[in-house]
Design a protein around this motif. Sequence first.
Motif, PDB file in Angstrom:
ATOM      1  N   LEU A   1       0.835  -1.186   0.000  1.00 15.78           N
ATOM      2  CA  LEU A   1       0.000   0.000   0.000  1.00 15.78           C
ATOM      3  C   LEU A   1       0.880   1.250   0.000  1.00 15.78           C
ATOM      4  CD1 LEU A   1      -2.809  -1.000   2.523  1.00 15.78           C
ATOM      5  CD2 LEU A   1      -2.769  -1.251   0.035  1.00 15.78           C
ATOM      6  N   ALA A   2       0.343   2.322  -0.540  1.00 15.03           N
ATOM      7  CA  ALA A   2       1.097   3.566  -0.659  1.00 15.03           C
ATOM      8  C   ALA A   2       0.262   4.720  -0.127  1.00 15.03           C
ATOM      9  CB  ALA A   2       1.476   3.815  -2.122  1.00 15.03           C
ATOM     10  N   ALA A   3       0.947   5.778   0.250  1.00 15.28           N
ATOM     11  CA  ALA A   3       0.261   6.964   0.744  1.00 15.28           C
ATOM     12  C   ALA A   3      -0.513   7.634  -0.386  1.00 15.28           C
ATOM     13  CB  ALA A   3       1.270   7.936   1.342  1.00 15.28           C
ATOM     14  N   ALA A   4      -1.674   8.180  -0.058  1.00 13.55           N
ATOM     15  CA  ALA A   4      -2.489   8.876  -1.051  1.00 13.55           C
ATOM     16  C   ALA A   4      -1.909  10.248  -1.342  1.00 13.55           C
ATOM     17  CB  ALA A   4      -3.913   9.017  -0.547  1.00 13.55           C
ATOM     18  N   PRO A   5      -1.943  10.693  -2.597  1.00 16.63           N
ATOM     19  CA  PRO A   5      -1.494  12.049  -2.915  1.00 16.63           C
ATOM     20  C   PRO A   5      -2.327  13.093  -2.181  1.00 16.63           C
ATOM     21  CG  PRO A   5      -1.755  10.727  -4.912  1.00 16.63           C
ATOM     22  CD  PRO A   5      -2.359   9.946  -3.801  1.00 16.63           C
ATOM     23  N   GLU A   6      -1.739  14.234  -1.956  1.00 15.48           N
ATOM     24  CA  GLU A   6      -2.411  15.290  -1.206  1.00 15.48           C
ATOM     25  C   GLU A   6      -3.698  15.749  -1.877  1.00 15.48           C
ATOM     26  OE1 GLU A   6      -1.776  16.593   1.783  1.00 15.48           O
ATOM     27  OE2 GLU A   6      -0.185  15.101   2.016  1.00 15.48           O
ATOM     28  N   GLU A   7      -3.746  15.707  -3.233  1.00 12.56           N
ATOM     29  CA  GLU A   7      -4.914  16.259  -3.916  1.00 12.56           C
ATOM     30  C   GLU A   7      -6.152  15.383  -3.815  1.00 12.56           C
ATOM     31  OE1 GLU A   7      -2.897  13.762  -7.106  1.00 12.56           O
ATOM     32  OE2 GLU A   7      -2.213  15.210  -5.610  1.00 12.56           O
ATOM     33  N   ASP A   8      -6.012  14.135  -3.376  1.00 14.81           N
ATOM     34  CA  ASP A   8      -7.184  13.265  -3.256  1.00 14.81           C
ATOM     35  C   ASP A   8      -7.917  13.601  -1.963  1.00 14.81           C
ATOM     36  OD1 ASP A   8      -9.135  11.349  -3.303  1.00 14.81           O
ATOM     37  OD2 ASP A   8      -7.792   9.687  -3.815  1.00 14.81           O
TER      38      ASP A   8
END
Length: 282
Positions: A29-36
């Motif tokens: 799993l990866a961190a979600a981008p700030e814009e989401d």
Amino acid sequence: MKYCRFRFENQVMYGAVEERGGEPWIVDLAAAPEEDLAFHLAHARALAAKELVIDPAGFDFEPMPLDEAELLPPVTPSKIICVGRNYREHAKELGNEVPTEPLLFFKPPSSLLGHKGTVLMPPQSERVDFEGELALVIARRASKLPADADWRSYVRGYTIANDVTARDLQKKDGQWTRAKGFDTFCAVGPVVSSEVDPEKGLTVETRVNGELRQHGSTLDFIFSIPALLTYITAAITLEEGDLLLTGTPAGVGPVKAGDRVDVAIDGLGVLSNRFGAAPNPA
């Protein structure tokens, strides 16, 4: 860096993608981008309510083949800017002049569709076309970039797009918003990757039901990516996560309900979508 966005245990998640045995896998799993913002808001609300939330930093994720995941569009842009007629042969095939400046138009974010999703062909149109192309994702705010700017620092990565177009409505309306903007008319995916370089030449190929229809290279762009970023940001500020479609090669054409369109680009995989008839409004 290569990542996808997918649904996992009824939650929207991001995944790091790597090649294993010649096939793409979601390895963690990866961190979600700030814009989401929807992702971050949903997780914040769930945490406040003490509901189950998968934390990418602490969850033990079992790797899985990318093809087995329920993939979503890997982007959540505030806006989608597209470039028309950025290949000479495509301009000619539609009977248009080769532009002397980039020709820009918008697609609404509501037109986004993921890999393996179904493009809904509206009853208002009698001709819907495919347009396979390379797209890029903006990494950080960009405004009035000079020609000598470090443009790569403004690009997070690249993905595949199908700029679906109601060709008859495009000609009828004169401006392109309706013809390009129907729900499901911007298929994107399956991944976003920073591991490719359009300036070294990426091959764009589109197949309809397995038959090759488009074959082009990013080396054939009329306007390069740095030129596009300079031109666009002179008028429009690009925000982190915004999506830019760079234009389609020659070979576009109509599809019918039941057709499958596969757009392939070196290093980015294959974006596959079926086409189906949208229901008539009641």
